[in-house]
Motif scaffolding. Structure first.
Motif: not given
Length: 251
Positions: A94-109, A196-200
């Protein structure tokens, strides 16, 4: 109480996306953040609804058959083995799947076309999983009603999305997580694809268990074997002909 683990899946990603979005050190594109938060709420509501509908609107009343089989296999050692095989492993996933949430809120592009693709993938995954689970729920309900009146059950669900895929619900769930990972990859956090890889890989193993269970049921073995030969395992696709040249009669 391993039957409660399913409920963690409905709330932890939701908690994490709000944690990262509200963190004082975070920075993000406002629109990307809000779209992802909205989609995460949709995903969580869908998953929660499916859980309670499947359990007849009860809380933790029934244990997943896979955990029951594992507890019987490990006997008295299950109390500590379950910590690693159920709780720790799934929390890590669950933590690794949720890493994109961290990425999305770590950079303003700025938003790009890839964000639109990610949004389409996530939305499609939620919709596919919802309709697949609804069709499965209706199928199980009909079979339970047939059992109740003493009539033979329908051995295989091969209507709707299940006509094109043996596991469309798993396909939809994967689309959601891969779409989420695409948001992060697009802004330079490609390493978050690990979730996502681990979940697959996990769903590949679960798929194997489910299909083995179906084949062990004598009233389903023949029909499900034919179903396997003619129907795509995950990605929805057109029917194929079995080796005998005859299309699956259940199609």
């Amino acid at each position: 109480m391993v039957q409660m683990i399913d409920l963690y899946w409905t709330v932890i990603p939701l908690m994490l996306v709000h944690y990262y979005a509200s963190h004082p050190w975070g920075e993000c594109n406002w629109w990307r953040s809000r779209v992802v938060i909205f989609l995460t709420w949709l995903w969580s509501v869908r998953l929660s609804h499916n859980y309670f509908r499947r359990e007849n609107w009860q809380w933790g009343a029934r244990q997943d058959w896979r955990f029951t089989n594992m507890s019987l296999s490990y006997g008295n050692h299950w109390w500590w083995i379950s910590f690693f095989t159920v709780y720790f492993s799934q929390q890590l996933l669950l933590i690794t799947l949720s890493l994109p949430f961290y990425a999305i809120h770590s950079v303003n592009k700025p938003l790009s076309m890839m964000d639109l693709v990610a949004t389409v993938l996530c939305s499609s995954g939620i919709l596919i999983a919802y309709f697949a689970d609804t069709q499965l729920h209706n199928f199980v309900t009909r079979n339970n009603n047939l059992k109740y009146v003493g009539k033979p059950i329908v051995p295989v669900l091969d209507k709707g999305l299940w006509y094109y895929s043996r596991h469309p619900n798993y396909f939809g769930e994967q689309l959601w997580w891969w779409g989420l990972a695409l948001y992060a990859w697009n802004i330079g956090y490609g390493w978050t694809l690990v979730g996502a890889i681990g979940n697959t890989l996990c769903l590949a193993y679960v798929t194997k268990l489910v299909e083995e269970r179906m084949l062990r049921q004598k009233n389903r073995t023949e029909a499900y074997t034919k179903y396997q030969k003619t129907t795509s395992i995950w990605v929805p696709w057109f029917k194929v002909f079995d080796p005998s040249g005859v299309r699956n009669k259940n199609a």
